[in-house]
Design an enzyme around this catalytic site. Sequence first.
Site, PDB file in Angstrom:
ATOM      1  N   PHE A 154       0.864  -1.182   0.000  1.00  0.00           N
ATOM      2  CA  PHE A 154       0.000   0.000   0.000  1.00  0.00           C
ATOM      3  C   PHE A 154       0.898   1.228   0.000  1.00  0.00           C
ATOM      4  O   PHE A 154       1.634   1.469   0.950  1.00  0.00           O
ATOM      5  CB  PHE A 154      -0.961   0.057   1.195  1.00  0.00           C
ATOM      6  CG  PHE A 154      -1.913   1.221   1.044  1.00  0.00           C
ATOM      7  CD1 PHE A 154      -3.066   1.101   0.293  1.00  0.00           C
ATOM      8  CD2 PHE A 154      -1.610   2.454   1.601  1.00  0.00           C
ATOM      9  CE1 PHE A 154      -3.920   2.192   0.096  1.00  0.00           C
ATOM     10  CE2 PHE A 154      -2.463   3.554   1.408  1.00  0.00           C
ATOM     11  CZ  PHE A 154      -3.617   3.410   0.656  1.00  0.00           C
ATOM     12  N   ASP A 242       9.520   2.814   1.700  1.00  0.00           N
ATOM     13  CA  ASP A 242       8.346   3.598   2.053  1.00  0.00           C
ATOM     14  C   ASP A 242       8.127   3.447   3.555  1.00  0.00           C
ATOM     15  O   ASP A 242       7.569   2.455   4.023  1.00  0.00           O
ATOM     16  CB  ASP A 242       7.119   3.115   1.267  1.00  0.00           C
ATOM     17  CG  ASP A 242       5.874   3.942   1.605  1.00  0.00           C
ATOM     18  OD1 ASP A 242       5.898   4.676   2.605  1.00  0.00           O
ATOM     19  OD2 ASP A 242       4.868   3.826   0.865  1.00  0.00           O
ATOM     20  N   LYS A 271       3.005  11.149   7.024  1.00  0.00           N
ATOM     21  CA  LYS A 271       2.183  10.985   8.231  1.00  0.00           C
ATOM     22  C   LYS A 271       2.730  11.765   9.441  1.00  0.00           C
ATOM     23  O   LYS A 271       2.504  12.954   9.541  1.00  0.00           O
ATOM     24  CB  LYS A 271       2.028   9.502   8.543  1.00  0.00           C
ATOM     25  CG  LYS A 271       1.194   8.775   7.467  1.00  0.00           C
ATOM     26  CD  LYS A 271       0.625   7.496   7.991  1.00  0.00           C
ATOM     27  CE  LYS A 271       0.070   6.590   6.926  1.00  0.00           C
ATOM     28  NZ  LYS A 271      -1.302   6.891   6.529  1.00  0.00           N
TER      29      LYS A 271
HETATM   30  N1  PLP Z   1       2.612   4.622   1.977  1.00  0.00           N
HETATM   31  C1  PLP Z   1       2.258   3.950   3.074  1.00  0.00           C
HETATM   32  C2  PLP Z   1       3.148   2.849   3.569  1.00  0.00           C
HETATM   33  C3  PLP Z   1       1.072   4.235   3.733  1.00  0.00           C
HETATM   34  O1  PLP Z   1       0.714   3.527   4.798  1.00  0.00           O
HETATM   35  C4  PLP Z   1       0.259   5.281   3.232  1.00  0.00           C
HETATM   36  C5  PLP Z   1      -1.020   5.604   3.889  1.00  0.00           C
HETATM   37  O2  PLP Z   1      -1.582   4.873   4.647  1.00  0.00           O
HETATM   38  C6  PLP Z   1       0.677   5.982   2.109  1.00  0.00           C
HETATM   39  C7  PLP Z   1       1.860   5.626   1.504  1.00  0.00           C
HETATM   40  C8  PLP Z   1      -0.163   7.099   1.543  1.00  0.00           C
HETATM   41  O3  PLP Z   1      -0.130   8.221   2.372  1.00  0.00           O
HETATM   42  P1  PLP Z   1      -1.252   9.367   2.220  1.00  0.00           P
HETATM   43  O4  PLP Z   1      -2.538   8.790   2.685  1.00  0.00           O
HETATM   44  O5  PLP Z   1      -0.755  10.488   3.104  1.00  0.00           O
HETATM   45  O6  PLP Z   1      -1.263   9.749   0.775  1.00  0.00           O
END
Ligand code: PLP
Length: 415
Positions: A154, A242, A271
């Site tokens: 994700f 990530d 976040k």
């Molecule tokens: N990458 C990871 C690992 C995430 O958990 C998330 C969101 O949950 C994102 C990217 C996307 O972040 P955003 O919701 O701020 O676009």
Amino acid sequence: MRASRRGEGLRPPTLRLVDHVARAERHTPRNYHPLPVVVARAEGVWVIDVEGRRYLDMLSAYGALNFGHRHPRLVAAAHAQLDRVTLTSRAFHNDQFGPFCDGLAELAGADLVLPMNTGAEAVETAIKTARAWGYRVKGVPADRARIIVCENNFHGRTTTIVGFSSDPKTRNDFGPYGPGFQLIPYGDADALRAAVEAAPDETVAFLVEPIQGEAGIVVPPDGYLTAARRICDEYGVLLVADEIQSGLGRTGRTFACDHEGVRPDLYVLGKALGGGILPLSAVVGSREVLDIYRPGEHGSTFGGNPLACAVGCEVVSMLATGEPQRYAAELGERMLAALRAGVDPEVAAVRGRGLWAGVELAPGGPTARERCEKLAEAGVLVKETHETTIRVAPPLVITAAELDWALERLLPVLR
Ligand code: PLP
């Protein structure tokens, strides 16, 4: 009409919880399925709803509230900046941008920081960076750059990113999907090696969550990240971590990659970087990899705005002490031990690291959603992911007594 008057007119303070829910449902598409809790105020680990009920927040806005709601240092930094300047765009410099990039680079042991706003934007930035690096540094033929990603990933909700999701709910009906991504199983270093060896001269990056969050807090086998680092080094492929959900203290270290002593070429952060106050994300890496942009090739109107940078600076200086990480490691052990001891392995499997747990429910019994609703009634806020897993991620400022209070309510419902 003054803004406050107008606000009062739109949102009478007398609305009950059900009225708020009905009003929200009337005027927004159903792209979320929130629990029926309408938050009006919050402080630390506690939130209070419009009818005065108190809940312990064991979700932390999916990790964005690592420092709890309205941490006094972060609120003070935001207030001070609100009275000075909030937005310049990158057409000009601002005096918060440099200190923020400087501090975050030092925290990550990197050279450069490229700030954006949301997590998905930072992932997009990492993808663009890896491709441009591939063409300009590695010598990949035009439009052949290939990025390896993992099943059950994700990384956000943009059209490029959902195109390489393996989750039908995230992906289906949003095509056509962009080419240039290959899915491999998560946690399988041999699969990574095989995928890289299939086209080593075109592979620019391996994009991976060091612990998969939305998939249900899936911790890869020991040595996986080390092996990934080795394979990437062997073939001149960028390792892109990530750490949007796993980073910034959540797992008991600054980054989840630290558990294996692995340093990726690019960190993708978001976040908690914005202190739970505003969106702030960033891609962080070495000059060699990240310094490939020419003016005008990438950017965002709000990326690196002074208000976000002022809060981000404070977040970085809190993490620079190492205290939040140490605390998360210590309390995380207590939380995971209690969950593992308190939940029958026939009923649920507990995974996690630091103050981050996924409780995977066996088939049968109430659904994860039903259990989350029951927990909300008992004053504990958690959320299901993928119907079968309950995610537990309290703010890192939770006290041992508050954690025990939550566990007392959680365990009977999980059993
Ligand atoms: N990458 C990871 C690992 C995430 O958990 C998330 C969101 O949950 C994102 C990217 C996307 O972040 P955003 O919701 O701020 O676009």
